[in-house]
Write a protein that holds these residues in place. Structure first.
Motif, short mmCIF file in Angstrom:
data_model
loop_
_atom_site.label_atom_id
_atom_site.label_comp_id
_atom_site.label_asym_id
_atom_site.label_seq_id
_atom_site.Cartn_x
_atom_site.Cartn_y
_atom_site.Cartn_z
N GLU A 1 -28.04 -14.35 19.43
CA GLU A 1 -27.13 -14.44 18.30
C GLU A 1 -25.91 -15.24 18.72
N THR B 1 -22.65 -17.76 11.98
CA THR B 1 -23.53 -17.14 12.96
C THR B 1 -24.96 -17.58 12.71
N LYS C 1 -22.35 -16.91 17.58
CA LYS C 1 -21.25 -16.95 16.61
C LYS C 1 -20.27 -18.04 17.02
#
Length: 233
Positions: free
Chosen positions: A217, A175, A219
């Motif tokens: 974010e 991540t 991932k």
């Protein structure tokens, strides 16, 4: 706000030697809802057959960034510049007051590129061109500026616009985050692999139009290669 734009929903054209998909309106593809994103005007996903390419043609008043995904592209222009940019590397052409250039795939196999156009902040400057290698290891697990109009991004190729183009590579399960300043516009495309962006799944070559998201974010759901543009209005 994040709007996922699936690869299958993109406009496109098949010229035989060139297979193109357009994230924004371009050439014969016209979608009034996809005219650009902030100062980002063009994001083309091009596959160029071996021993073919774009013959000499002119541009002016545009920042043109080429991110090579597979193969290599060979550039020549009216300033006398010549260069070969390989997969993972970047070239920037500031068209300025006007420049004529050609881009050919002289490799034995197809070349795949992202071609990104960003509107410059001003006009009247002379044209320029530059290219730079960006080893994947240097952007492993994080976003790195590849081309930028910010003086702090000293290792990036220069842009004449309030924007930056960033790259990142993530292993499956990794991540990373990117802080997006207020009133900025961002556009993210996984060149390879799939990710979750603030919980929204993106597959390879999907686009994500982003605004009013202070933190991105990302991932990785599998090994992935990412390209991100952060730009002003």
């Amino acid at each position: 706000m994040i709007e996922r734009r699936s690869f299958d929903s993109l406009g496109g054209a098949d010229h035989g030697w060139l297979k193109a998909k357009h994230h924004f309106s371009f050439a014969s593809y016209n979608d009034p809802k996809r005219m650009g994103w902030g100062a980002l005007r063009v994001w083309n996903d091009d596959t160029i057959a071996s021993q073919t390419g774009f013959p000499p043609h002119p541009h002016a008043d545009m920042e043109i960034i080429t991110y090579v995904r597979e193969g290599a592209i060979t550039h020549r222009d009216s300033l006398g510049n010549e260069g070969r940019t390989e997969a993972g590397d970047v070239q920037v052409m500031s068209a300025g007051t006007g420049i004529t250039h050609s881009e050919y795939n002289l490799e034995p196999n197809s070349t795949r590129i992202f071609q990104i156009w960003i509107i410059p902040d001003g006009h009247g400057k002379p044209p320029s061109w530059g290219a730079k290698p960006f080893p994947a290891g240097e952007r492993s697990g994080r976003f790195v500026a590849l081309a930028s109009g910010f003086k702090d991004d000293t290792d990036a190729l220069p842009l004449r616009t309030d924007a930056r183009v960033l790259g990142a590579t993530l292993k499956a399960g990794e991540t990373t985050q990117y802080a997006l300043a207020k009133d900025r516009y961002a556009y993210l495309v996984p060149a390879k692999g799939s990710v979750e962006l603030n919980g929204i799944k993106l597959d390879a070559r999907d686009g994500a139009a982003i605004h009013n998201e202070p933190t991105l974010e990302v991932k990785a759901l599998e090994d992935t290669e990412l390209v991100l543009v952060d730009t002003s209005r």
